[in-house]
Scaffold this motif. Structure first.
Motif, PDB file in Angstrom:
ATOM      1  N   LYS A  25       0.834  -1.214   0.000  1.00 50.04           N
ATOM      2  CA  LYS A  25       0.000   0.000   0.000  1.00 50.04           C
ATOM      3  C   LYS A  25       0.866   1.260   0.000  1.00 50.04           C
ATOM      4  O   LYS A  25       0.643   2.181  -0.781  1.00 50.04           O
ATOM      5  N   VAL A  26       1.867   1.298   0.878  1.00 52.54           N
ATOM      6  CA  VAL A  26       2.741   2.473   0.970  1.00 52.54           C
ATOM      7  C   VAL A  26       3.439   2.716  -0.375  1.00 52.54           C
ATOM      8  O   VAL A  26       3.515   3.849  -0.854  1.00 52.54           O
ATOM      9  N   ILE A  27       3.882   1.642  -0.995  1.00 53.21           N
ATOM     10  CA  ILE A  27       4.579   1.793  -2.279  1.00 53.21           C
ATOM     11  C   ILE A  27       3.628   2.294  -3.366  1.00 53.21           C
ATOM     12  O   ILE A  27       3.961   3.183  -4.142  1.00 53.21           O
ATOM     13  N   GLN A  28       2.419   1.739  -3.396  1.00 57.56           N
ATOM     14  CA  GLN A  28       1.433   2.187  -4.393  1.00 57.56           C
ATOM     15  C   GLN A  28       1.127   3.675  -4.235  1.00 57.56           C
ATOM     16  O   GLN A  28       0.862   4.362  -5.203  1.00 57.56           O
ATOM     17  N   LEU A  29       1.159   4.139  -3.008  1.00 60.61           N
ATOM     18  CA  LEU A  29       0.800   5.532  -2.749  1.00 60.61           C
ATOM     19  C   LEU A  29       1.955   6.510  -2.990  1.00 60.61           C
ATOM     20  O   LEU A  29       1.737   7.682  -3.230  1.00 60.61           O
ATOM     21  N   TYR A  30       3.182   6.024  -2.912  1.00 62.79           N
ATOM     22  CA  TYR A  30       4.311   6.951  -2.979  1.00 62.79           C
ATOM     23  C   TYR A  30       5.233   6.799  -4.182  1.00 62.79           C
ATOM     24  O   TYR A  30       5.988   7.705  -4.479  1.00 62.79           O
ATOM     25  N   VAL A  31       5.212   5.637  -4.809  1.00 61.16           N
ATOM     26  CA  VAL A  31       6.198   5.417  -5.878  1.00 61.16           C
ATOM     27  C   VAL A  31       5.491   5.148  -7.202  1.00 61.16           C
ATOM     28  O   VAL A  31       4.631   4.280  -7.279  1.00 61.16           O
ATOM     29  N   ASP A  32       5.884   5.902  -8.226  1.00 62.82           N
ATOM     30  CA  ASP A  32       5.248   5.750  -9.536  1.00 62.82           C
ATOM     31  C   ASP A  32       5.995   4.768 -10.427  1.00 62.82           C
ATOM     32  O   ASP A  32       5.401   3.969 -11.121  1.00 62.82           O
ATOM     33  N   HIS A  33       7.306   4.904 -10.434  1.00 63.65           N
ATOM     34  CA  HIS A  33       8.149   4.158 -11.357  1.00 63.65           C
ATOM     35  C   HIS A  33       8.142   2.653 -11.014  1.00 63.65           C
ATOM     36  O   HIS A  33       8.474   2.291  -9.893  1.00 63.65           O
ATOM     37  N   PRO A  34       7.770   1.791 -12.003  1.00 60.26           N
ATOM     38  CA  PRO A  34       7.679   0.351 -11.695  1.00 60.26           C
ATOM     39  C   PRO A  34       8.984  -0.257 -11.182  1.00 60.26           C
ATOM     40  O   PRO A  34       8.978  -1.062 -10.259  1.00 60.26           O
ATOM     41  N   GLU A  35      10.105   0.156 -11.783  1.00 60.32           N
ATOM     42  CA  GLU A  35      11.401  -0.380 -11.351  1.00 60.32           C
ATOM     43  C   GLU A  35      11.710   0.072  -9.921  1.00 60.32           C
ATOM     44  O   GLU A  35      12.210  -0.688  -9.099  1.00 60.32           O
ATOM     45  N   GLU A  36      11.373   1.331  -9.674  1.00 54.99           N
ATOM     46  CA  GLU A  36      11.622   1.882  -8.349  1.00 54.99           C
ATOM     47  C   GLU A  36      10.734   1.202  -7.304  1.00 54.99           C
ATOM     48  O   GLU A  36      11.128   1.053  -6.150  1.00 54.99           O
ATOM     49  N   ARG A  37       9.568   0.769  -7.742  1.00 53.89           N
ATOM     50  CA  ARG A  37       8.658   0.076  -6.812  1.00 53.89           C
ATOM     51  C   ARG A  37       9.292  -1.213  -6.311  1.00 53.89           C
ATOM     52  O   ARG A  37       9.232  -1.532  -5.133  1.00 53.89           O
ATOM     53  N   ARG A  38       9.921  -1.931  -7.227  1.00 50.66           N
ATOM     54  CA  ARG A  38      10.560  -3.190  -6.842  1.00 50.66           C
ATOM     55  C   ARG A  38      11.716  -2.931  -5.876  1.00 50.66           C
ATOM     56  O   ARG A  38      11.849  -3.579  -4.852  1.00 50.66           O
ATOM     57  N   ASP A  39      12.522  -1.939  -6.225  1.00 51.07           N
ATOM     58  CA  ASP A  39      13.666  -1.581  -5.358  1.00 51.07           C
ATOM     59  C   ASP A  39      13.179  -1.160  -3.979  1.00 51.07           C
ATOM     60  O   ASP A  39      13.744  -1.534  -2.964  1.00 51.07           O
ATOM     61  N   MET A  40      12.121  -0.350  -3.992  1.00 57.74           N
ATOM     62  CA  MET A  40      11.607   0.187  -2.722  1.00 57.74           C
ATOM     63  C   MET A  40      11.054  -0.947  -1.858  1.00 57.74           C
ATOM     64  O   MET A  40      11.226  -0.945  -0.636  1.00 57.74           O
ATOM     65  N   HIS A  41      10.389  -1.893  -2.506  1.00 57.61           N
ATOM     66  CA  HIS A  41       9.832  -3.033  -1.778  1.00 57.61           C
ATOM     67  C   HIS A  41      10.948  -3.782  -1.051  1.00 57.61           C
ATOM     68  O   HIS A  41      10.862  -4.076   0.145  1.00 57.61           O
ATOM     69  N   GLN A  42      12.034  -4.035  -1.782  1.00 62.61           N
ATOM     70  CA  GLN A  42      13.164  -4.757  -1.179  1.00 62.61           C
ATOM     71  C   GLN A  42      13.835  -3.919  -0.098  1.00 62.61           C
ATOM     72  O   GLN A  42      14.240  -4.439   0.942  1.00 62.61           O
ATOM     73  N   GLU A  43      13.904  -2.615  -0.339  1.00 61.57           N
ATOM     74  CA  GLU A  43      14.552  -1.724   0.639  1.00 61.57           C
ATOM     75  C   GLU A  43      13.754  -1.691   1.952  1.00 61.57           C
ATOM     76  O   GLU A  43      14.337  -1.730   3.036  1.00 61.57           O
ATOM     77  N   ILE A  44      12.435  -1.644   1.835  1.00 62.64           N
ATOM     78  CA  ILE A  44      11.606  -1.618   3.048  1.00 62.64           C
ATOM     79  C   ILE A  44      11.801  -2.915   3.839  1.00 62.64           C
ATOM     80  O   ILE A  44      11.970  -2.892   5.055  1.00 62.64           O
ATOM     81  N   LEU A  45      11.796  -4.040   3.118  1.00 64.74           N
ATOM     82  CA  LEU A  45      11.996  -5.332   3.797  1.00 64.74           C
ATOM     83  C   LEU A  45      13.353  -5.361   4.493  1.00 64.74           C
ATOM     84  O   LEU A  45      13.464  -5.785   5.653  1.00 64.74           O
ATOM     85  N   LEU A  46      14.365  -4.858   3.803  1.00 69.42           N
ATOM     86  CA  LEU A  46      15.718  -4.848   4.374  1.00 69.42           C
ATOM     87  C   LEU A  46      15.791  -3.957   5.616  1.00 69.42           C
ATOM     88  O   LEU A  46      16.341  -4.345   6.652  1.00 69.42           O
ATOM     89  N   GLN A  47      15.201  -2.749   5.505  1.00 69.66           N
ATOM     90  CA  GLN A  47      15.241  -1.815   6.640  1.00 69.66           C
ATOM     91  C   GLN A  47      14.455  -2.373   7.827  1.00 69.66           C
ATOM     92  O   GLN A  47      14.853  -2.201   8.972  1.00 69.66           O
ATOM     93  N   ALA A  48      13.332  -3.027   7.527  1.00 69.02           N
ATOM     94  CA  ALA A  48      12.538  -3.617   8.603  1.00 69.02           C
ATOM     95  C   ALA A  48      13.352  -4.709   9.304  1.00 69.02           C
ATOM     96  O   ALA A  48      13.386  -4.789  10.531  1.00 69.02           O
ATOM     97  N   TRP A  49      14.025  -5.509   8.496  1.00 70.33           N
ATOM     98  CA  TRP A  49      14.837  -6.594   9.071  1.00 70.33           C
ATOM     99  C   TRP A  49      15.971  -6.029   9.941  1.00 70.33           C
ATOM    100  O   TRP A  49      16.260  -6.516  11.023  1.00 70.33           O
ATOM    101  N   LYS A  50      16.619  -4.963   9.447  1.00 67.71           N
ATOM    102  CA  LYS A  50      17.730  -4.359  10.195  1.00 67.71           C
ATOM    103  C   LYS A  50      17.266  -3.809  11.536  1.00 67.71           C
ATOM    104  O   LYS A  50      18.028  -3.769  12.489  1.00 67.71           O
ATOM    105  N   SER A  51      16.011  -3.327  11.578  1.00 69.01           N
ATOM    106  CA  SER A  51      15.505  -2.741  12.826  1.00 69.01           C
ATOM    107  C   SER A  51      14.763  -3.762  13.686  1.00 69.01           C
ATOM    108  O   SER A  51      14.358  -3.439  14.803  1.00 69.01           O
ATOM    109  N   TYR A  52      14.552  -4.948  13.129  1.00 68.65           N
ATOM    110  CA  TYR A  52      13.698  -5.917  13.824  1.00 68.65           C
ATOM    111  C   TYR A  52      14.249  -6.331  15.192  1.00 68.65           C
ATOM    112  O   TYR A  52      13.473  -6.563  16.134  1.00 68.65           O
ATOM    113  N   ALA A  53      15.573  -6.371  15.294  1.00 68.77           N
ATOM    114  CA  ALA A  53      16.179  -6.759  16.584  1.00 68.77           C
ATOM    115  C   ALA A  53      15.789  -5.766  17.682  1.00 68.77           C
ATOM    116  O   ALA A  53      15.769  -6.111  18.871  1.00 68.77           O
TER     117      ALA A  53
END
Lengths: 171, 202
Positions: A25-53
């Protein structure tokens, strides 16, 4: 150590799968570029994992993930320009029987025309977060959140009304 | 239809997330971050590598300068400068490591990112301002002294002094301005993006 990490990872994967809609949902609302959407999706997962501890469960996992997703999107360097407040020119008036769906698409478009902070406030509100929770996520105070939310709702209602009138004229 | 109802419809249509596989999540969490702070960290690590290289070179130079006191002093100056640059870069890396987390509230996150990027640019420009004159000045003196001229003679020779002044007054500012320009070119849009959202949160 490796076992702890594996357990943590399994737990994280399960929780993210349950709340994958937030990231999407956040990506659909903020990112237009399809390639950037994929990158952003992975970046969010990575950042969430880094902060999960550091996730202590003081808030619900969904609230925490929402916060990470929004922070990631808003601190990421973006390529595209923000959308304008006009409806896309190729949009036709709602088809008979499909009116409800079209109207909701207009809401998505109208939300995307808001500024980035307004978008956060209204989406959190529509997702059922209280003003206090919105204030905690954004760093605004509760009164400012309430005032802005009121203004955003008015803007959205006016915009949707305007687009609806325009499409009725076309019919 | 009210906003809430339309939102529910959207959640079931356009905003309905496709299924996310465990493999996709695992793959994502094992890749490198593309975020600006991490890009800065990578750039600083590269700088730290070069600083380490020059430190080693400075150490070798000090060894080779033995027993010429003037050469040792110049090589020692270079060593000291790169130690300082290494210390500052290391400090910056630690600050970035502490700032990279994204689980604070949005305003704090944006403020930290803005401050950290601005500070990194400023330090880069300051290091750039001193780095070139010091490196060039020391290099120049080192070359002259190695030819057998004492520092005092080099300073009294108008031709040598002119070369040194041209280097310090023309080339060094040019390189400093270039660093500044490159930094602004890289980060100005991003800083404007952060500033704009911070304004919206006030």
């Amino acid at each position: 150590m490796a076992i702890i990490r594996m357990t943590l990872e399994q737990e994280f994967v399960k929780l993210v799968q349950q709340h994958a809609g937030i990231i999407f949902k956040v990506i659909q609302l903020y990112v237009d570029h399809p390639e950037e959407r994929r990158d952003m999706h992975q970046e969010i997962l990575l950042q969430a994992w880094k902060s999960y501890a550091n996730f202590r469960g003081h808030s619900a996992f969904s609230t925490w993930l929402y916060r990470i997703a929004l922070n990631t999107v808003l601190t990421f360097r973006r390529r595209q320009r923000l959308p304008t407040a006009d409806p896309p020119p190729h949009w036709d008036p709602p088809a008979p029987g499909g009116a409800a769906r079209e109207e909701s698409e207009w809401l998505l478009q109208a939300i995307r025309a808001l500024n980035e902070v307004e978008r956060i406030i209204i989406t959190l509100h529509l997702d059922g977060y209280s003003n206090e929770e919105i204030a905690t996520i954004t760093g605004l105070n509760r009164n400012a959140t309430a005032v802005r939310l009121h203004r955003i709702k008015q803007t959205l209602t006016t915009t949707l009304q305007k687009w609806s009138n325009r499409s009725s004229e076309k019919i | 239809m009210n906003l809430q109802e339309q939102w529910q419809l959207l959640q079931n249509k356009s905003l309905l997330a496709p299924e996310l596989s465990a493999e996709a999540i695992r793959e994502a969490i094992r890749r490198d971050s593309q975020g600006p702070i991490h890009a800065l960290q990578r750039a600083l690590r590269v700088r730290l590598f070069f600083v380490g290289f020059f430190l080693a070179a400075g150490g070798i130079l000090v060894g080779l300068s033995w027993p010429n006191a003037q050469l040792m002093m110049l090589a020692g100056g270079m060593l000291g400068y790169y130690l300082l640059a290494g210390g500052i870069t290391w400090g910056q890396l630690l600050v970035l490591q502490r700032s990279a987390g994204l689980d604070r509230n949005l305003r704090q996150t944006l403020e930290i990112y803005y401050r950290v990027i601005r500070r990194a640019m400023l330090l880069d420009e300051i290091i750039g301002l001193f780095m070139y004159p010091i490196a060039i000045g020391i290099g120049f003196f080192y070359a002259q002294v190695q030819h057998g001229d004492p520092i005092v003679d080099v300073l009294q020779n108008p031709r040598d002094l002119l070369i040194l002044l041209v280097v310090i007054l023309v080339i060094s500012p040019f390189l400093h301005i270039f660093t500044r320009w490159a930094n602004r070119r890289t980060f100005s849009n991003y800083l404007a993006q952060l500033r704009q959202n911070l304004e919206l949160l006030r």
